[in-house]
Write an enzyme that holds these catalytic residues in place. Structure first.
Site, PDB file in Angstrom:
ATOM      1  N   TYR C 440       0.725  -1.231  -0.034  1.00 18.84           N
ATOM      2  CA  TYR C 440       0.013  -0.130  -0.268  1.00 18.84           C
ATOM      3  C   TYR C 440       0.825   1.430  -0.068  1.00 18.84           C
ATOM      4  O   TYR C 440       2.060   1.293   0.288  1.00 18.84           O
ATOM      5  CB  TYR C 440      -1.203  -0.030   1.173  1.00 18.84           C
ATOM      6  CG  TYR C 440      -0.702  -0.107   2.475  1.00 18.84           C
ATOM      7  CD1 TYR C 440       0.473   0.158   3.037  1.00 18.84           C
ATOM      8  CD2 TYR C 440      -1.683  -0.377   3.446  1.00 18.84           C
ATOM      9  CE1 TYR C 440       0.903  -0.115   4.448  1.00 18.84           C
ATOM     10  CE2 TYR C 440      -1.556  -0.555   4.884  1.00 18.84           C
ATOM     11  CZ  TYR C 440      -0.240  -0.190   5.281  1.00 18.84           C
ATOM     12  OH  TYR C 440      -0.069  -0.471   6.834  1.00 18.84           O
ATOM     13  N   GLU C 441       0.247   2.276  -0.456  1.00 22.73           N
ATOM     14  CA  GLU C 441       0.977   3.643  -0.612  1.00 22.73           C
ATOM     15  C   GLU C 441       1.916   3.592  -1.667  1.00 22.73           C
ATOM     16  O   GLU C 441       3.087   4.128  -1.677  1.00 22.73           O
ATOM     17  CB  GLU C 441       1.395   4.433   0.646  1.00 22.73           C
ATOM     18  CG  GLU C 441       0.394   4.318   1.905  1.00 22.73           C
ATOM     19  CD  GLU C 441      -0.763   5.186   1.781  1.00 22.73           C
ATOM     20  OE1 GLU C 441      -0.815   5.779   0.473  1.00 22.73           O
ATOM     21  OE2 GLU C 441      -1.673   5.068   2.399  1.00 22.73           O
ATOM     22  N   GLY C 442       1.705   2.768  -2.599  1.00 25.11           N
ATOM     23  CA  GLY C 442       2.758   2.427  -3.740  1.00 25.11           C
ATOM     24  C   GLY C 442       3.731   1.268  -3.505  1.00 25.11           C
ATOM     25  O   GLY C 442       4.329   1.142  -2.560  1.00 25.11           O
TER      26      GLY C 442
END
Lengths: 316, 249, 596
Positions: C440-442
């Site tokens: 998550y978040e890239g």
């Protein structure tokens, strides 16, 4: 050496802790007096006079000693202290409430929770919750100390024939008064607070069989615990669980019955002072941590243990 | 009403202490130190009294090395109004602490002094009782409930086998037991505020107290390790061992 | 499950000795706070109590019970609501927020240390304030004065939480595919669409939730240039700050996932009825830029989660290894059995965990220091230099610390042996929880693309070369320090930074961009490994200085040895990564799709 022991009592009966304290006193010398401060406490004085090894019982009987408020009893003890090299009290709530107050008034140090006497002025006591033992030497003229009962066996409650002497009460300090008390019902103690725990494992077979343990527990004033295996099997509720994911306990005595000793269980009880294991599998890992192991069928051993405890109780 | 609370800096309760190899004490160098948990309860009780409008000022006092200031700051962050440190590098035993506290009490004239029933380092359980004795004040030790009245305080005490309630005339002294309250978590904004609260530093000599120790510690050692266990042959033997060897039943 | 104790000693060391607290403390922005080592200690100790006593005990129960969804919305796991109340009552939510919005205005350095604690103690819990912090940052920077006044005080105190609504079923890493619509409606918009993977998108712990939502206005251009950011409150907020009607936004389900069970991952439906009321944040079509404000904040903090879980896993493994008696010392055929910490391979695992954690902590906290200087230094040129370092290292902290975090959590399980694979030990949960952090978040791939594509190329490698020069300079400062350890550390660091330098020049050489992308994760891991070694070398230098004054020899000697271990056993990976990078992407890309 002349030793004054402060009696622990409720005006009706002499509490057992006093007997352990007398044993400690006897290690210091033979000239042992017991002070019974209370109200209408003649029976206590009589009992104290029977304790083996005691030479003299001092009785201070007055209404303002009825509840042994430290504000009133401390000056009484201070008044008597002149004749003694040692003043001992049991390391109980009552003893610990009183004795520091006495020591301060005498301008002497107080030594708490003595578990070993190495000489007239040298004592061993636990510090840091018992993780470390300190040997201390007192430089004061009077040694005021509280004595941990579990470290000294009880003196015989009979066989002595001490004289009973009344002492004049000191004045009522008038700064404190007794309001009331609530004594605990004899329900089993909480697991984490219990001095003794009797725990069962999967070897108990079913929940009903835990009655065997409850019976023993009640005779010992113990709490009942269980291993995770017993909880998972539905023998007992979750809050019985001792172990890494349950309650972590360190009682003075932990009796593991039908518990094999999974790592998770050991993590929750390995700091117990004394561990007893009863298991029919002599290879069970629990025996590696047990101080006393009994390889036996628990369904025979536990009822037998219950009977032995009855015998013990009957013998006093 | 003014409350004085005494707080002690001790080895944190999570630290497993070890005796020094030479037996002169325990390892305390670079060990995490915290406020004595019983004293936290004492501060909490005082702060609750203040929040209930029953106390006007809370003074937190600690005795010992300069780092005890941190402990006082914690008390200030919990809600005490100002701090006093009696600074000394000397070993302080309970009687000396009680004498120093007596001197401070005589300067500050509080109506109530609250301290922990014992410190978790020396486990002495003496200072409160000794201070009360020196002041001639009544003492409510091992308190599980404290109710302020008019010129009196009712203290419910944890005694062996249950609870006992005593009524004390003020000024009085209370020592706290575990069940008295659950100390609050310090709030971040209050940590910031505590930095700005006054903290006075005194020396034992300023108070005219001789703090020389009365007890000499000859040796400090760890208790013997668990003995290799034994197998007993019968229930009777087990009971006998538990009673006469282990002394646990 | 073992208890969590915040590693306050190491945190203090890193903050005071490596992250240069004195420089941060000297910033005028922190004059009022009297920032210094005493404040660090007081804040860390009190935060640690909350982490240990309130948050950590809920970690396992939260994992077992999980968040649930009922007719009235999402119900957090038992105890989380009360814990959240303790958390915000303590003022911890606003630790780094400006005083004007009710925060404490403390440096990012403080925030970073406490974030590590919350995440070690209970990552599912910590996600809630973490997402809120991102939303606060976005509103602070892009919101109108009115929006700031109306929403920020309650979000900073934590009375309300904030969320980030980016992902849609067809728009994951590629946000240009966002389809959620925003239709103008008087002074506001009506939002229609569905968002997925919305962390703490719904819950009953607070009175309101403020969603920041990416959506397209009717005339918006295609792709990322047509995305706008909207503020969508769960309950509309009246101008006087009181709560109005329930908005048309609801959690319709929550995901069943591998880890972070107590963190509800919601599918959010906007506009099931007549459209969710939304307010434009900033200007139309600039949503992605604003989202990156949140994103950068969040990426750094996810990097901290990698460290945080690794620390927790290490503590559990360490305690188990000291406790578990099994086998005899190597070579001994009889005698007492010993705790497994005596066995060399267990040592190797524990040392790897310890060294990696200390290196990650040092790097992350140093980046936090650069954030403080980038935000608050009076000199704009200096601010810019620090910002360049932050921009360069955020993908490294995110990618390297999370990939390493998973490795460490896995090692932690390994130390437990068979018990580790059993849920009861707690080791499984750390591994399961850690697993999301590289996603998550890239994802790590996105971080690597950001580092090797965007960050490296936007200044033709200037920021990276400045970093390399600084590492080289550090190695030189080790030269005059006597001792075998220091010589080993110096030589190892020189080798490591040489690998980083060569890899950087290869990446910048301007070959096929696809080929560079194929080895970009290697490049990111190489950067992280060398930066970790760099910080450990600085730590060893500081520790050596402390040892000469005789201060806390137990800690500082361990630091020296741990650095040597890092240099001898972890930093050499840099050379292998360099080789892999230089081999390029040909074999990575050569197969046809059918050949897979």
């Amino acid at each position: 050496m002349s030793i004054l022991v402060i009696a622990e009592h409720d005006n009706a009966a002499l509490k057992a802790a006093t007997l352990n304290t007398v044993t400690a006193a006897a290690q210091l010398g033979e000239d042992i007096a017991i002070l019974v401060a209370g109200h209408n406490c003649g029976a206590v004085a009589e009992a104290a006079a029977q304790v083996a090894g005691v030479r003299k019982v001092l009785v201070a009987d007055a209404p303002h000693y009825a509840h042994q408020l430290a504000e009133n009893t401390a000056p009484l003890v201070v008044g008597l202290a002149g004749g003694y090299t040692h003043i001992l009290a049991p390391a109980t709530a009552a003893g610990k409430n009183l004795l520091p107050r006495v020591a301060a008034l005498l301008d002497v140090a107080q030594i708490t929770d003595v578990i070993q006497i190495d000489g007239a002025d040298t004592f061993v006591r636990p510090i840091y919750a018992g993780n470390v033992l300190a040997t201390v030497q007192s430089k004061d003229a009077v040694k005021a100390m509280t004595v941990r009962g579990t470290a000294f066996p009880a003196a015989a409650a009979s066989g002595g024939s001490a004289s009973i002497e009344a002492v004049a009460p000191a004045a009522d300090a008038g700064v404190s008064s007794f309001v009331g008390q609530q004594l605990t019902q004899s329900d089993r103690p909480e697991l984490t607070a219990a001095r003794i725990i009797v725990s069962g494992g999967r070897g108990m077979g079913n929940g009903d069989n835990f009655k065997l343990l409850e019976d023993v527990a009640d005779k010992l004033g113990a709490a009942v615990g269980a291993s995770r295996a017993a909880v998972d099997a539905g023998f007992v509720p979750n809050d019985y669980q001792v172990g890494q994911t349950g309650k972590v306990v360190a009682p003075e005595l932990y009796v593991a019955v039908g518990i094999s000793g999974a790592i998770q269980h050991l993590a929750g009880m390995k700091d117990s002072k004394v561990i007893v294991a009863i298991n029919k599998d002599e290879e069970a890992p629990i025996f590696q941590v047990a101080d006393y192991g009994l390889v036996a069928d628990l369904f025979a051993a536990v009822p037998e243990l219950s009977k032995e405890l009855d015998t013990l109780k009957a013998a006093g | 009403m003014k409350i004085l609370v005494a707080v002690k800096r001790v080895v944190d309760y999570n630290v497993k202490v070890r005796a020094k190899a030479d037996g002169t004490g325990v390892e305390t160098a670079n060990v995490k130190m915290s406020m004595n948990p019983f004293d936290e309860i004492a501060v909490e009780e005082a702060v609750r009294m203040q929040e209930a409008g029953k106390a006007q000022e809370i003074v937190a006092i600690s005795l010992g090395v300069a780092a005890c200031q941190d402990t006082i700051r914690t008390a200030l962050a919990m809600g005490a109004d100002r701090g006093i440190l009696v600074e000394t590098d000397a070993e302080l035993q309970p009687l000396a602490v009680a004498k120093l506290l007596k001197a401070v009490v005589e300067k500050e004239n509080p109506d109530l002094v609250i301290l922990g029933k014992q410190a978790i380092d020396d486990d002495a359980n003496q200072t409160g009782q000794m201070l009360a004795a020196l002041l001639g004040w009544p003492q409510g030790t091992f308190a599980s409930k404290v109710e302020l009245g008019d010129g009196t305080v009712n203290v419910t005490r944890e005694i062996d086998g249950g609870l006992e309630t005593v009524a004390l005339k003020l000024p009085a002294l209370v020592t706290t037991d575990l069940r008295l309250n659950e100390p609050r978590f310090v709030k971040l904004p209050n940590i910031m505020k505590a930095k700005k609260k006054p903290l006075e530093v005194l020396k034992p000599a300023d108070l005219g107290v001789d703090v020389a120790p009365r007890l000499v510690t000859l040796k400090v050692q760890e208790p013997p390790k668990r003995q290799a266990g034994i197998k007993v042959g019968s229930v009777a033997e087990l009971v006998d061992k538990l009673r006469n060897e282990a002394h646990v039943i | 499950m073992t208890a969590y104790f915040a590693p306050i000693r190491d945190m203090q060391f890193v903050i005071n000795e490596l992250a240069d607290l004195s420089e941060v403390a000297a910033l005028p922005a922190f004059a009022e706070q009297e920032v210094g080592p005493e404040l660090v200690e007081a804040v860390l100790e009190e935060a640690a109590k909350l982490a240990t006593e309130v948050l950590a005990p809920l970690n396992k129960p939260g994992d077992v019970q999980g968040a649930r969804i009922g007719p009235d919305g999402v119900v957090p796991a038992a105890g989380f609501g009360e814990a959240y109340r303790s958390f915000i009552d303590g003022g911890w939510n606003g630790i780094g927020s400006p005083v004007e919005h009710g925060g404490q205005g403390l440096p990012e350095l403080f925030n970073t240390a406490t974030q590590e604690m919350w995440n070690s103690a209970n990552m599912s819990f910590a996600l809630c304030p973490m997402l809120n912090a991102g939303a606060i940052e976005a509103i602070s920077r892009a919101g109108s004065a009115e929006q700031r006044a109306l929403y920020l005080p309650n979000m900073v105190s934590g009375e309300w939480t904030g969320t980030m609504n980016l992902t849609e079923p067809q728009a994951g890493s590629d946000l240009s595919a966002v389809r959620t619509r925003a239709v103008p409606h008087g002074d506001h918009y009506r939002i229609f669409g569905q968002k997925i993977f919305i962390t703490w998108g719904e819950h009953d712990m607070t009175g309101n939730t403020i969603h920041l939502v990416l959506a397209r206005t009717p005339d918006a251009p295609e792709g990322v240039k047509g995305i706008s950011l909207f503020l969508v409150p769960k309950f509309l907020v009246n101008p006087d700050g009181s709560l109005g009607v329930r908005n048309d936004v609801h959690a319709v389900s929550i995901e069943h996932k591998l880890g972070i069970h107590a963190s509800p991952t919601c599918v959010m439906a906007f506009g099931d009825k007549d459209g969710a009321v939304g307010y434009l944040v900033g200007e139309e079509n600039k949503g992605l830029a604003y989202m990156f404000i949140m994103m950068n904040e969040a990426r750094f903090k996810v990097g901290l989660q990698g460290l945080a879980i690794a620390e927790r896993a290490y503590q559990a493994a360490r305690e188990y290894a000291k406790d578990r008696v099994q086998g005899r010392p190597t070579g001994a055929k009889s005698g007492d059995r010993v705790a497994i910490i005596h066995h060399p391979d267990v040592r190797r695992m524990l040392m790897t965990m310890k060294a990696q954690n200390e290196a990650m902590r040092a790097l992350a906290y140093v980046v936090a220091m650069h954030m403080d200087l980038a935000r608050h230094h009076p000199d704009p040129a200096i601010r810019q230099t620090h910002q360049a370092r932050v921009d360069l290292l955020i993908p490294v902290v995110k990618g390297w610390c999370t990939e390493t975090g998973i490795e460490i959590a896995s090692l932690g399980l390994q130390v437990h042996g068979g018990m580790g694979y059993v849920e009861e030990s707690g080791a499984c949960q750390h591994l399961r929880d850690a697993r999301i952090t590289t996603i998550y978040e890239g994802t790590t791939g996105i971080q690597a693309a950001d580092l090797a594509g965007r960050k490296l190329n936007m200044d033709q490698g200037a920021a990276m070369r400045a970093l390399i020069a600084e590492i080289e300079a550090t190695a030189e400062t080790l030269d005059p320090i006597p001792g075998d350890d220091m010589a080993v550390i110096r030589d190892g660091l020189r080798d490591g930074v040489r690998a980083l330098s060569k890899a950087t020049e290869w990446m910048l050489a301007g070959g096929d961009p696809g080929e560079a992308m194929a080895v970009s994760v290697d490049y990111l891991m190489l950067t992280g490994t060398v930066c970790g070694g760099w910080q450990m070398a600085r730590a060893a230098r500081a520790a050596q200085n402390k040892l000469m004054t005789g201060e806390d020899s137990v800690f500082h000697e361990a630091k020296l040895v741990t650095t040597r271990f890092y240099v001898e056993h972890l930093l050499p990976k840099a050379d292998a990564l360099l080789r892999s990078i230089r081999n390029g992407g040909i074999s990575i890309m050569a197969l046809t799709e059918e050949q897979f």
